[in-house]
Design a protein around this motif. Structure first.
Motif, PDB file in Angstrom:
ATOM      1  N   ASP A  15       0.851  -1.197   0.000  1.00 15.35           N
ATOM      2  CA  ASP A  15       0.000   0.000   0.000  1.00 15.35           C
ATOM      3  C   ASP A  15       0.889   1.251   0.000  1.00 15.35           C
ATOM      4  O   ASP A  15       0.925   2.004   0.975  1.00 15.35           O
ATOM      5  CB  ASP A  15      -0.903  -0.034   1.243  1.00 15.35           C
TER       6      ASP A  15
ATOM      7  N   TRP B  52      -2.176   4.763  -1.633  1.00  9.15           N
ATOM      8  CA  TRP B  52      -3.425   4.442  -0.964  1.00  9.15           C
ATOM      9  C   TRP B  52      -4.089   3.311  -1.734  1.00  9.15           C
ATOM     10  O   TRP B  52      -3.764   3.029  -2.891  1.00  9.15           O
ATOM     11  CB  TRP B  52      -4.360   5.656  -0.857  1.00  9.15           C
ATOM     12  N   ASP B  53      -5.013   2.653  -1.045  1.00 11.08           N
ATOM     13  CA  ASP B  53      -5.683   1.481  -1.597  1.00 11.08           C
ATOM     14  C   ASP B  53      -6.867   1.948  -2.441  1.00 11.08           C
ATOM     15  O   ASP B  53      -7.868   2.422  -1.906  1.00 11.08           O
ATOM     16  CB  ASP B  53      -6.138   0.571  -0.453  1.00 11.08           C
ATOM     17  N   LEU B  54      -6.753   1.784  -3.751  1.00  8.62           N
ATOM     18  CA  LEU B  54      -7.799   2.266  -4.647  1.00  8.62           C
ATOM     19  C   LEU B  54      -9.130   1.543  -4.436  1.00  8.62           C
ATOM     20  O   LEU B  54     -10.198   2.128  -4.628  1.00  8.62           O
ATOM     21  CB  LEU B  54      -7.345   2.101  -6.100  1.00  8.62           C
ATOM     22  N   THR B  55      -9.059   0.267  -4.045  1.00  6.12           N
ATOM     23  CA  THR B  55     -10.295  -0.502  -3.888  1.00  6.12           C
ATOM     24  C   THR B  55     -10.968  -0.219  -2.556  1.00  6.12           C
ATOM     25  O   THR B  55     -12.191  -0.026  -2.488  1.00  6.12           O
ATOM     26  CB  THR B  55     -10.005  -2.004  -4.019  1.00  6.12           C
ATOM     27  N   SER B  56     -10.182  -0.164  -1.478  1.00  5.95           N
ATOM     28  CA  SER B  56     -10.779   0.100  -0.163  1.00  5.95           C
ATOM     29  C   SER B  56     -11.366   1.499  -0.061  1.00  5.95           C
ATOM     30  O   SER B  56     -12.128   1.788   0.867  1.00  5.95           O
ATOM     31  CB  SER B  56      -9.730  -0.107   0.941  1.00  5.95           C
ATOM     32  N   ALA B  57     -11.038   2.368  -1.026  1.00  2.00           N
ATOM     33  CA  ALA B  57     -11.594   3.725  -1.017  1.00  2.00           C
ATOM     34  C   ALA B  57     -13.111   3.718  -1.178  1.00  2.00           C
ATOM     35  O   ALA B  57     -13.790   4.691  -0.812  1.00  2.00           O
ATOM     36  CB  ALA B  57     -10.951   4.552  -2.120  1.00  2.00           C
ATOM     37  N   ILE B  58     -13.674   2.616  -1.691  1.00  3.83           N
ATOM     38  CA  ILE B  58     -15.127   2.560  -1.871  1.00  3.83           C
ATOM     39  C   ILE B  58     -15.837   2.039  -0.624  1.00  3.83           C
ATOM     40  O   ILE B  58     -17.057   2.053  -0.554  1.00  3.83           O
ATOM     41  CB  ILE B  58     -15.493   1.669  -3.076  1.00  3.83           C
TER      42      ILE B  58
ATOM     43  N   ASN C 180     -15.969   4.098   5.995  1.00 11.54           N
ATOM     44  CA  ASN C 180     -15.019   4.119   7.111  1.00 11.54           C
ATOM     45  C   ASN C 180     -15.769   3.917   8.427  1.00 11.54           C
ATOM     46  O   ASN C 180     -15.877   4.808   9.260  1.00 11.54           O
ATOM     47  CB  ASN C 180     -14.256   5.447   7.121  1.00 11.54           C
TER      48      ASN C 180
ATOM     49  N   PRO D 250     -11.999  -0.320   6.034  1.00 10.20           N
ATOM     50  CA  PRO D 250     -10.939  -0.183   5.027  1.00 10.20           C
ATOM     51  C   PRO D 250      -9.575  -0.650   5.535  1.00 10.20           C
ATOM     52  O   PRO D 250      -8.804  -1.256   4.785  1.00 10.20           O
ATOM     53  CB  PRO D 250     -10.938   1.327   4.730  1.00 10.20           C
ATOM     54  N   ASP D 251      -9.284  -0.405   6.814  1.00  9.39           N
ATOM     55  CA  ASP D 251      -7.990  -0.809   7.363  1.00  9.39           C
ATOM     56  C   ASP D 251      -7.887  -2.332   7.479  1.00  9.39           C
ATOM     57  O   ASP D 251      -6.808  -2.914   7.271  1.00  9.39           O
ATOM     58  CB  ASP D 251      -7.771  -0.160   8.731  1.00  9.39           C
TER      59      ASP D 251
ATOM     60  N   LYS E 258      -6.935  -3.549   4.145  1.00  7.59           N
ATOM     61  CA  LYS E 258      -5.566  -3.187   3.756  1.00  7.59           C
ATOM     62  C   LYS E 258      -4.524  -4.120   4.365  1.00  7.59           C
ATOM     63  O   LYS E 258      -3.478  -4.365   3.765  1.00  7.59           O
ATOM     64  CB  LYS E 258      -5.268  -1.747   4.171  1.00  7.59           C
TER      65      LYS E 258
END
Length: 279
Positions: free
Chosen positions: A19, A22-28, A31, A87-88, A91
């Motif tokens: 990472d 930033w994680d492009l997938t976890s951005a969706i 939080n 998201p974490d 990751k």
């Protein structure tokens, strides 16, 4: 344990590799707080749990250990829960699983070959080698120990192990042992690797502490054991067999030696299949 915490700091570099921005997938993913279960898809001996817990602490994530290092987990069983922002959790998933899968694979393989060997000799040790993955020697050696094995040398600084190239470089086995006794610290054992019966007997007569019987057949190993006993030398040396030893033939060697070393435990072991599931 402080060693587990030190290794966890190195795992931060593995996270940075996975990472870097930033994680492009976890951005969706929203939080919000969540929980995930780490489970194994096959029966195994767990290893690496302590290091994963230390990593989770460094990252401020919560955890609950159901089963820890050295315990047997059944297929489908959740052995560790982690909590934190969803998201974490996503990751850290791959780094955590990679570590647990490899370490548990090593511990499981060690336990299996140890049980096979001790069916023939309850006192035999099963050891690893220095054929480890760069930068992962700590966790791979620890996984061997968790599986009931012996880590063998951790580094070149631990003991003298005279191999064929050392013998060639100095001009013979007798000269190699002479130089080793002069230069090695008094705390260091002197081991000699040999490839035939005659050299094994010679190494024992010259005072080696440990003799590694490399790539020798079980009948040759038995011959070394017999001839050393006839000469009254067997109790003075540790006999180690190495090379081509597997779960299905470990007992054939264990009858005659004190140690079986298996490089495959760390250089080509099968990882345990595991997964992480959000709850």
């Amino acid at each position: 344990m402080i060693e587990a915490r030190l290794f966890a700091y190195r795992l931060l570099d593995a996270l940075r590799e996975d990472d870097p921005f930033w994680d492009l997938t976890s951005a969706i993913v929203p939080n919000e707080e969540g929980e995930a279960c780490l489970k194994t898809k096959e029966d195994c001996v767990l290893a690496g749990v302590e290091e994963v817990v230390e990593l989770l602490k460094l990252l401020g994530l919560g955890y609950r250990v159901v089963k820890g290092d050295g315990e047997t987990a059944k297929a489908g069983e959740c052995f560790l829960y982690i909590r934190g922002p969803k998201p974490d959790l996503l990751k850290v998933e791959r780094v955590v699983l990679n570590l647990l899968m490899r370490a548990s694979g090593i511990a499981t393989a060690t336990r299996r070959i140890l049980e096979a060997a001790r069916a023939a000799n309850p006192r035999v040790k099963v050891a690893a080698t220095r054929k480890t993955t760069p930068f992962l020697r700590y966790i791979e050696k620890k996984a061997v120990a968790i599986g009931g094995g012996d880590p063998h040398r951790f580094s070149l600084s631990d003991a003298v192990l005279i191999k064929d190239n050392h013998i060639k470089a100095v001009g013979g086995l007798e000269r190699a042992l002479e130089l080793a006794r002069k230069t090695a610290p008094f705390t260091a054992k002197i081991e000699v690797e040999v490839e035939n019966v005659a050299d094994a007997i010679k190494a024992a007569e010259l005072g080696a502490d440990i003799i590694m019987l490399d790539n020798m057949r079980p009948e040759e190993v038995a011959e070394v054991d017999r001839r050393l006993r006839e000469r009254g030398l067997r109790e003075r040396v540790v006999l180690e067999a190495s090379g081509g030893i597997r779960e299905d033939n470990a007992a054939d060697y264990a009858k005659y030696v004190d140690v079986i070393s298996v490089g495959a435990l760390t250089h080509s072991v099968k990882a345990v299949d595991m997964s992480m599931e959000l709850l």
